[in-house]
Design an enzyme around this catalytic site. Structure first.
Site, PDB file in Angstrom:
ATOM      1  N   ASN A  43       0.847  -1.181   0.000  1.00  0.00           N
ATOM      2  CA  ASN A  43       0.000   0.000   0.000  1.00  0.00           C
ATOM      3  C   ASN A  43       0.890   1.242   0.000  1.00  0.00           C
ATOM      4  O   ASN A  43       1.973   1.268   0.587  1.00  0.00           O
ATOM      5  CB  ASN A  43      -1.013   0.001   1.149  1.00  0.00           C
ATOM      6  CG  ASN A  43      -0.433  -0.202   2.536  1.00  0.00           C
ATOM      7  OD1 ASN A  43       0.581  -0.856   2.716  1.00  0.00           O
ATOM      8  ND2 ASN A  43      -1.103   0.355   3.528  1.00  0.00           N
ATOM      9  N   ASN A  46      -1.166   8.582   0.502  1.00  0.00           N
ATOM     10  CA  ASN A  46      -0.989   9.944   0.046  1.00  0.00           C
ATOM     11  C   ASN A  46      -1.775  10.844   0.984  1.00  0.00           C
ATOM     12  O   ASN A  46      -2.830  10.434   1.477  1.00  0.00           O
ATOM     13  CB  ASN A  46      -1.503  10.064  -1.390  1.00  0.00           C
ATOM     14  CG  ASN A  46      -1.121  11.376  -2.029  1.00  0.00           C
ATOM     15  OD1 ASN A  46      -1.714  12.405  -1.735  1.00  0.00           O
ATOM     16  ND2 ASN A  46      -0.141  11.328  -2.903  1.00  0.00           N
ATOM     17  N   ALA A  47      -1.298  12.061   1.203  1.00  0.00           N
ATOM     18  CA  ALA A  47      -2.025  12.994   2.067  1.00  0.00           C
ATOM     19  C   ALA A  47      -3.437  13.241   1.543  1.00  0.00           C
ATOM     20  O   ALA A  47      -4.353  13.481   2.320  1.00  0.00           O
ATOM     21  CB  ALA A  47      -1.252  14.303   2.198  1.00  0.00           C
ATOM     22  N   ALA A  48      -3.610  13.168   0.237  1.00  0.00           N
ATOM     23  CA  ALA A  48      -4.953  13.218  -0.363  1.00  0.00           C
ATOM     24  C   ALA A  48      -5.449  11.776  -0.408  1.00  0.00           C
ATOM     25  O   ALA A  48      -5.185  11.042  -1.351  1.00  0.00           O
ATOM     26  CB  ALA A  48      -4.892  13.830  -1.752  1.00  0.00           C
ATOM     27  N   TYR A  49      -6.100  11.347   0.668  1.00  0.00           N
ATOM     28  CA  TYR A  49      -6.446   9.934   0.869  1.00  0.00           C
ATOM     29  C   TYR A  49      -7.067   9.205  -0.329  1.00  0.00           C
ATOM     30  O   TYR A  49      -6.737   8.047  -0.560  1.00  0.00           O
ATOM     31  CB  TYR A  49      -7.372   9.765   2.077  1.00  0.00           C
ATOM     32  CG  TYR A  49      -6.696  10.004   3.406  1.00  0.00           C
ATOM     33  CD1 TYR A  49      -5.344   9.726   3.602  1.00  0.00           C
ATOM     34  CD2 TYR A  49      -7.402  10.517   4.471  1.00  0.00           C
ATOM     35  CE1 TYR A  49      -4.726   9.948   4.815  1.00  0.00           C
ATOM     36  CE2 TYR A  49      -6.792  10.741   5.697  1.00  0.00           C
ATOM     37  CZ  TYR A  49      -5.458  10.456   5.864  1.00  0.00           C
ATOM     38  OH  TYR A  49      -4.859  10.676   7.067  1.00  0.00           O
ATOM     39  N   CYS A  54      -4.000   0.455  -2.566  1.00  0.00           N
ATOM     40  CA  CYS A  54      -3.816  -0.723  -1.709  1.00  0.00           C
ATOM     41  C   CYS A  54      -2.782  -1.671  -2.323  1.00  0.00           C
ATOM     42  O   CYS A  54      -2.515  -1.645  -3.525  1.00  0.00           O
ATOM     43  CB  CYS A  54      -5.134  -1.467  -1.545  1.00  0.00           C
ATOM     44  SG  CYS A  54      -6.418  -0.500  -0.737  1.00  0.00           S
ATOM     45  N   GLU A  56      -2.987  -4.897  -2.841  1.00  0.00           N
ATOM     46  CA  GLU A  56      -3.549  -5.852  -3.795  1.00  0.00           C
ATOM     47  C   GLU A  56      -3.661  -5.241  -5.188  1.00  0.00           C
ATOM     48  O   GLU A  56      -3.289  -5.859  -6.185  1.00  0.00           O
ATOM     49  CB  GLU A  56      -4.949  -6.309  -3.352  1.00  0.00           C
ATOM     50  CG  GLU A  56      -4.975  -6.948  -1.989  1.00  0.00           C
ATOM     51  CD  GLU A  56      -5.254  -5.957  -0.854  1.00  0.00           C
ATOM     52  OE1 GLU A  56      -4.578  -4.897  -0.773  1.00  0.00           O
ATOM     53  OE2 GLU A  56      -6.138  -6.249  -0.038  1.00  0.00           O
ATOM     54  N   CYS A  87     -10.063  -4.866   0.758  1.00  0.00           N
ATOM     55  CA  CYS A  87     -11.183  -3.931   0.873  1.00  0.00           C
ATOM     56  C   CYS A  87     -12.135  -4.122  -0.312  1.00  0.00           C
ATOM     57  O   CYS A  87     -11.846  -4.869  -1.254  1.00  0.00           O
ATOM     58  CB  CYS A  87     -10.666  -2.492   0.927  1.00  0.00           C
ATOM     59  SG  CYS A  87     -10.036  -1.858  -0.650  1.00  0.00           S
TER      60      CYS A  87
END
Length: 132
Positions: A43, A46-49, A54, A56, A87
């Site tokens: 994974n 990044n600060a910008a989620y 991920c 995978e 996820c």
């Protein structure tokens, strides 16, 4: 599966490469092709989620970008005491590129397989090209 230990080891190696300054939850993945090649992924946050990726999907996108579509198994691991499951977004991407009977092995910090499911079991009634 004969390459199970090798695949778990590759996922654990990828775990060490994870970039997780925000969640502090590294995840590693290893994807096995039917001809024995392994693609690793981790994974990368990044600060910008929303642009975080991920482990995978990293492994799957690496395989696909190299033209490898004949996939045999996937291992997902973390440092958690319990197995880490893909996820929802990853499950959808996995179902796009992997057969519904392909095994997905989920391990934990001790490297033991705690959960083993098929892609179809992880995402029953997956949205696919046939639904469009």
């Amino acid at each position: 599966m004969e390459n199970k230990e090798k695949l778990i080891e590759a996922a654990n190696q990828m775990l060490e490469r994870a970039y997780t300054p925000y969640s502090k939850f590294p995840v590693g993945a290893a994807l096995l092709t039917k001809d024995g090649k392994i693609y690793g992924g981790c994974n990368i946050e990044n600060a910008a989620y929303p642009v975080t990726i991920c482990a995978e999907r990293t492994a799957l996108f690496k395989a696909v970008s190299e033209g490898d579509y004949d996939l045999a198994a996937l291992v997902v691991t973390s440092r958690s005491q319990h197995a880490t499951s893909p996820c929802g977004s990853c499950r959808q991407v996995i179902s796009e590129f992997c057969s519904s009977d392909m095994p997905v092995l989920m391990t934990h910090e001790r490297g033991e397989i705690e959960i083993e499911r098929t892609v179809g079991e992880l995402l029953p009634a997956a949205f696919s090209e046939g639904d469009m």
